[in-house]
Scaffold this motif. Structure first.
Motif, PDB file in Angstrom:
ATOM      1  N   CYS A 164       0.869  -1.180   0.000  1.00 14.21           N
ATOM      2  CA  CYS A 164       0.000   0.000   0.000  1.00 14.21           C
ATOM      3  C   CYS A 164       0.897   1.217   0.000  1.00 14.21           C
ATOM      4  O   CYS A 164       1.819   1.320   0.787  1.00 14.21           O
ATOM      5  CB  CYS A 164      -0.906   0.052   1.231  1.00 14.21           C
ATOM      6  SG  CYS A 164      -2.028   1.472   1.191  1.00 14.21           S
ATOM      7  N   LEU A 165       0.628   2.130  -0.922  1.00 10.71           N
ATOM      8  CA  LEU A 165       1.435   3.336  -1.011  1.00 10.71           C
ATOM      9  C   LEU A 165       0.813   4.452  -0.187  1.00 10.71           C
ATOM     10  O   LEU A 165       1.383   5.516  -0.020  1.00 10.71           O
ATOM     11  CB  LEU A 165       1.533   3.807  -2.458  1.00 10.71           C
ATOM     12  CG  LEU A 165       2.101   2.812  -3.450  1.00 10.71           C
ATOM     13  CD1 LEU A 165       1.886   3.324  -4.855  1.00 10.71           C
ATOM     14  CD2 LEU A 165       3.576   2.605  -3.184  1.00 10.71           C
ATOM     15  N   GLY A 166      -0.405   4.220   0.282  1.00  6.87           N
ATOM     16  CA  GLY A 166      -1.112   5.291   0.977  1.00  6.87           C
ATOM     17  C   GLY A 166      -1.709   6.303   0.017  1.00  6.87           C
ATOM     18  O   GLY A 166      -2.125   7.372   0.411  1.00  6.87           O
ATOM     19  N   SER A 167      -1.749   5.970  -1.259  1.00  2.00           N
ATOM     20  CA  SER A 167      -2.386   6.857  -2.239  1.00  2.00           C
ATOM     21  C   SER A 167      -3.763   6.316  -2.615  1.00  2.00           C
ATOM     22  O   SER A 167      -4.172   6.376  -3.765  1.00  2.00           O
ATOM     23  CB  SER A 167      -1.519   6.991  -3.491  1.00  2.00           C
ATOM     24  OG  SER A 167      -0.313   7.609  -3.169  1.00  2.00           O
ATOM     25  N   CYS A 168      -4.444   5.789  -1.607  1.00  2.00           N
ATOM     26  CA  CYS A 168      -5.701   5.077  -1.833  1.00  2.00           C
ATOM     27  C   CYS A 168      -6.765   5.962  -2.469  1.00  2.00           C
ATOM     28  O   CYS A 168      -7.649   5.486  -3.167  1.00  2.00           O
ATOM     29  CB  CYS A 168      -6.222   4.527  -0.522  1.00  2.00           C
ATOM     30  SG  CYS A 168      -4.946   3.724   0.450  1.00  2.00           S
ATOM     31  N   GLY A 169      -6.684   7.265  -2.209  1.00  4.80           N
ATOM     32  CA  GLY A 169      -7.654   8.185  -2.796  1.00  4.80           C
ATOM     33  C   GLY A 169      -7.530   8.261  -4.301  1.00  4.80           C
ATOM     34  O   GLY A 169      -8.421   8.742  -4.991  1.00  4.80           O
ATOM     35  N   LEU A 170      -6.387   7.807  -4.823  1.00  6.50           N
ATOM     36  CA  LEU A 170      -6.138   7.896  -6.267  1.00  6.50           C
ATOM     37  C   LEU A 170      -6.041   6.504  -6.881  1.00  6.50           C
ATOM     38  O   LEU A 170      -5.432   6.314  -7.920  1.00  6.50           O
ATOM     39  CB  LEU A 170      -4.826   8.647  -6.525  1.00  6.50           C
ATOM     40  CG  LEU A 170      -4.765  10.056  -5.958  1.00  6.50           C
ATOM     41  CD1 LEU A 170      -3.352  10.588  -6.007  1.00  6.50           C
ATOM     42  CD2 LEU A 170      -5.685  10.966  -6.743  1.00  6.50           C
TER      43      LEU A 170
ATOM     44  N   GLY B 248      -1.445   8.281 -10.030  1.00  5.22           N
ATOM     45  CA  GLY B 248      -2.733   7.764  -9.581  1.00  5.22           C
ATOM     46  C   GLY B 248      -3.695   7.553 -10.733  1.00  5.22           C
ATOM     47  O   GLY B 248      -3.410   7.901 -11.872  1.00  5.22           O
TER      48      GLY B 248
END
Lengths: 552, 175
Positions: free
Chosen positions: B131-137, B149
Motif C-alpha cells: 500500500c502506497l497510501g495513495s488510496c484516494g487515487l 494515480g
C-alpha cells in the motif's frame, strides 16, 4: 525560548500573513503531489510575480485538504473558493477568480459546500490544508506548542494524565485501549529511563490517515509526544515510520530540526528542566511491526517478531525499560485536549468512544479521501453523505474497516454508529481508520482470499498457528475461488478460523481470520455459489472454467 | 563469536562507502542502528550484497547471521540489483478493489516478466507494493519513484512500452 518568545513568534507570523489580501493554498501532500501539484504551485507563483501581485497575494503550500480524488486541490484563505483537478495551465484563471473575482471555468470550480466538507468535525485535521507543514511558525501561529508550554510550566505530570483520562481518549491505532490508563501505567512503572514511541507504521493497506497527518501537520505529533514524555517521565522519543512514506519522513525530520533549533525539543525546553529528544526510525516494510512488541524489536535493530505479553511494553519495553507506545492520531489529539480541557473532548462522540475519528475513505465511493467525523455517526452517513455514494449507478455491497484485521460490514448494518464497540459487535473493528467501500463488482470470497494472502505473507513465522494457519486458510479460499473446493472445505475453513484466532501469539494472527469470518457470516450465499454451482456472482473468479479443466 | 572491535575497512574503495560510514559514526556504531544502516546502504548502492552485509556486520559488531536475518526479513530490502527503470504496482486493498490485478497482468504481459523480476537486459524491474497510501487515487503505480494515480491498463502499457522501446532504440543506436 520561553512563553513570551512563543507568543511573539505567533503574533509576528500573524502580522506577516495579514499583509496579504489574498492567500492561495495549494495542497502539497502526497496525494496531490502525485497529481502534479508542485508544478501548479510554481506556476501560480510565477503568475503572481508576472502580475506584480507579490505584495498582496501569497501562494502557500499546505497539507491535505481531504478530497484526494479531485486533486490537485487549490483554495483561497477561508476555503470559500475551492478548485479541483487543477493543472498548471489553470493558474491564470485561478488568480483571476481569487484576486479579480472573474469566475474560473466551471470544470475546475469545486462546490465548497459539499457534504464532504460540511459534515466533518476537525480536531486532528484542524491544521491540515491550512498551515505550511514545513514552517514551524505557521504551527505556532495556530496555537502550536501552547499546550506543551502550559503543561511544563503549570501542571505536574499527574494533572496532565488526569486531563487525558478525563477526555476519555482511546488509542487510535485500532484496539481502542484507554490512553489515560496506558499513561498512568508507564508513569507508575519504575525505571530510570523511559521511552515514548509513536507508532507511524501504518501498514494496513487502504489506510493513509497517519501519512496525511505527518505530511500536513508534523509538529502536532511532536508536541503530543513531548507532552506524553513529560507526563510519563521520559526524555527520549522515537517515531517509527514506514519507509514507504518518504515525504512524511522528510517533513518529520524538518519539523524535528526546526523545533530543536528554537528550543521546543531538546534540552531545557521552555527554560525548564524538562528535556525531550525525538528520533525518527524507519520501518522496512513489515506489517507485523505495527504490533507493539514487534515494533520495539525493530527499533532495537532486529527482526520484527512479536513476543508474548505480559510483560507489557508499559512495564518492559524498549531495551527493557518502561515504554509508552501510541499511534500518530492519538498523539495528534493530545495538544487540543490540553488546550481545551478533557471535558471538552469528552463532550464529543458517544458514551464509550469520545472525540472524533479520521477515516481514509477509498474504494468504490465517489469522494475518496480523508475525513474526520465525530464518533457515533453512521456508516451510511459516511458512505452516502460524505462519500457521495457509489459511482456508476452500482449497488453498495459491503464496507471493509480495519484492514486485514477487520471485517466486511454488509448493507443491513449501515445504520450502526461508528464507534469501537458497535463495529466490534458486527464482527469488524474500528481499526486505524481505513474504510474501503465495495460494490457488486467485488466478490467477497475473492476479497477474503486477498486479505488472507496478505496475512499469510506478512506473518512473521514465529508461531505455528499463524504461520501455518493463514497458509492453510489461504489454500482453502484459493480453492474456492478456483472452483476446486468441496462442501467439507467450508467446515474446515470455519474450524481453522477459530483455531488461528484463539492460538496465535500476536494481534496479526488473532485478527487475521476476521475478513474470512465476516464474509462467511454475511455472504455465505457467495461461498455456496462458488462451491455448489461453480459460479462467481460478481464475475470476478472463474470457478466453473477451472472445474472444467480439472474434470478434463 | 562476535567479531572483535578491530578496524574494518569497506569491501571496496568505492567513495560511496563514506556516506555509509558517516551514518554509522553518527549512530556511534551501535548495533541497534542496523536497520538504519541497511537503509543507507540500499539507498546508496541500490541493493544489498553479501559483501555489504558482512561489512555492516563487522562495523556494528553484530553477527552476520543476524544481519542476514534482518536483511531478508523485511520486504523493503532487496539483494537483487534493480533494473534501470522500476515499475511498482500498488496491490493494497483500495487499488485491488479498483483493478490492480488487471494492471499487474497488463505489465507482466507487455514486459514479459513476473512481479519481483527484472527484464533480461536489466532495463525494467516490476515490483508490487502492499500500500502506497495513495488510496484516494486508486489504482496507483510508481514509475521510477514518481507516484501516478488513477491508472488504466492503457496508461500503464504506454509507460512500459516507453521504457522498453527507449532501451531498444539505444541498442539500435549502439549498433
Amino acid at each position: 525560548m520561553n512563553q513570551d518568545d512563543l507568543a511573539n513568534i505567533a503574533v509576528q507570523t500573524k502580522q506577516n500573513d495579514s499583509r496579504y489580501d489574498h492567500v492561495i493554498k495549494v495542497c502539497v501532500a502526497a496525494g496531490c503531489l502525485s497529481a502534479n501539484s508542485e508544478q501548479v504551485k510554481t506556476q501560480l507563483e510565477s503568475e503572481v510575480k508576472q502580475r506584480g501581485l507579490e505584495g498582496c497575494c501569497k501562494v502557500k503550500g499546505v497539507g491535505c485538504m481531504g478530497l484526494c480524488a479531485a486533486g490537485p486541490l487549490v483554495a483561497n484563505e477561508g476555503n470559500e473558493k475551492m478548485f479541483q483537478s487543477v493543472t498548471p495551465a489553470d493558474a491564470a484563471a485561478i488568480i483571476d477568480d481569487v484576486v479579480d473575482h472573474k469566475p474560473a471555468p466551471s470544470a475546475i470550480v469545486m462546490d465548497s459546500n459539499l457534504d464532504f466538507f460540511k459534515r466533518q468535525k476537525k480536531i486532528v485535521l484542524e491544521n491540515s490544508g491550512e498551515i505550511d507543514p514545513e514552517r514551524i511558525e505557521d504551527y505556532i501561529a495556530a496555537d502550536g506548542y501552547e499546550a506543551l508550554f502550559h503543561v511544563i510550566t503549570m501542571l505536574n505530570p499527574a494533572e496532565v494524565i488526569e486531563q487525558i483520562t478525563k477526555s476519555g481518549l482511546r488509542g487510535r491505532g485500532g484496539a481502542g485501549f484507554p490512553t489515560g490508563l496506558k499513561w498512568i501505567t508507564v508513569a507508575k512503572a519504575s525505571g530510570n529511563r523511559k521511552y515514548v514511541i509513536c507508532n507511524a507504521d501504518e501498514g494496513d493497506p487502504g489506510a493513509f490517515m497517519d501519512r496525511s497527518v505527518l505530511e500536513s501537520d508534523p509538529h502536532r505529533v511532536l508536541e503530543g509526544m513531548a507532552i506524553a514524555g513529560y507526563a510519563v517521565g521520559a526524555e527520549k522519543g522515537f517515531i517509527y515510520c514506514r519507509a514507504e512514506y518518504p515525504l512524511a519522513v522528510k517533513r518529520l525530520r524538518v519539523a524535528i530540526r526546526e523545533a530543536e533549533n528554537i528550543g521546543l525539543l531538546g534540552l531545557n525546553i521552555g527554560d525548564t528542566h524538562f528535556d525531550f529528544k525525538v528520533e525518527v526510525r524507519l520501518g522496512a516494510g513489515a506489517f507485523v511491526c505495527g504490533e507493539e512488541t514487534a515494533l520495539i524489536a525493530s527499533i532495537e535493530g532486529g527482526r520484527g517478531t512479536p513476543r508474548p505479553r505480559p510483560p507489557f511494553p508499559a512495564q518492559q519495553g524498549l531495551w527493557g525499560d518502561p515504554t509508552l507506545i501510541n499511534n500518530v492520531e492519538t498523539f495528534a489529539n493530545i495538544p487540543p485536549i490540553i488546550r481545551r480541557g478533557g471535558e471538552w473532548f469528552a463532550s464529543i462522540g458517544t458514551e464509550k468512544s469520545k472525540g472524533t475519528k479520521v477515516f481514509a475513505l477509498a474504494g468504490r465511493v465517489k469522494n475518496t479521501g480523508l475525513i474526520e467525523v465525530p464518533m457515533g455517526v453512521t456508516l451510511r452517513e459516511i458512505i452516502f453523505k460524505l462519500g457521495g455514494g457509489i459511482p456508476d449507478g452500482r449497488r453498495f455491497k459491503a464496507v471493509q474497516s480495519g484492514g486485514p484485521s477487520g471485517g466486511c460490514v454488509p448493507e443491513q448494518y449501515l445504520d450502526i454508529p461508528v464507534d469501537y464497540d458497535s463495529l466490534a459487535s458486527v464482527g469488524s473493528i474500528m481499526g486505524s481508520g481505513g474504510m474501503i467501500v465495495m460494490d457488486d463488482t467485488s466478490c467477497m470470497v475473492d476479497v477474503a482470499r486477498f486479505f488472507m494472502d496478505f496475512c499469510m505473507s506478512e506473518s512473521c513465522g514465529k508461531c505455528v498457528p499463524c504461520r501455518v494457519g493463514t497458509t492453510q486458510m489461504h489454500n482453502i479460499l484459493d480453492r474456492i475461488t478456483k472452483g476446486k473446493a468441496g462442501p467439507k472445505d467450508l467446515e474446515l475453513l470455519q474450524r481453522l478460523t477459530g483455531m488461528v484466532k484463539a492460538a496465535s501469539l500476536c494481534g496479526l494472527g488473532q485478527t487475521a481470520p476476521n475478513p474470512t469470518l465476516t464474509t462467511l457470516r454475511y455472504f455465505m450465499d457467495e461461498y455456496r455459489a462458488h462451491i455448489e454451482e461453480g459460479r462467481c456472482p460478481a464475475g470476478v473468479c472463474h470457478p466453473a472454467k477451472a472445474e472444467a479443466e480439472v474434470s478434463a | 563469536m562476535l567479531p572483535t572491535s578491530k578496524v574494518v575497512s569497506p569491501p571496496s574503495d568505492d567513495k560511496r562507502w563514506k556516506i555509509v560510514d558517516g551514518l554509522m559514526r553518527r549512530h556511534g556504531h551501535e548495533p541497534c542502528a542496523l536497520i538504519e544502516v541497511l537503509h543507507k546502504v540500499q539507498e546508496t548502492f541500490g541493493f544489498l550484497t553479501e559483501e555489504s552485509l558482512s561489512y555492516v556486520a563487522a562495523s556494528l559488531r553484530v553477527p552476520y547471521s543476524k544481519v542476514f536475518g534482518v536483511a531478508t526479513f523485511y520486504h523493503f530490502f532487496t539483494m537483487k540489483p534493480p533494473g534501470k527503470h522500476t515499475c511498482v504496482v500498488c496491490t493494497g486493498t483500495a487499488c485491488y478493489i479498483k483493478g490492480a490485478p488487471t494492471l499487474l497482468n497488463a505489465v507482466q504481459e507487455v514486459a514479459g516478466i513476473k512481479q519481483g523480476e527484472t527484464t533480461k537486459d536489466g532495463n525494467l524491474s516490476l515490483l508490487t507494493a502492499r500500500c502506497l497510501g495513495s488510496c484516494g487515487l486508486a489504482p496507483a503505480a510508481v514509475f521510477d519513484g514518481q507516484v501516478s494515480g488513477k491508472m488504466t491498463t492503457e496508461k500503464v502499457k504506454e509507460r512500459i512500452h516507453m521504457y522498453l522501446d527507449s532501451e531498444a532504440m539505444a541498442m539500435e543506436a549502439r549498433k
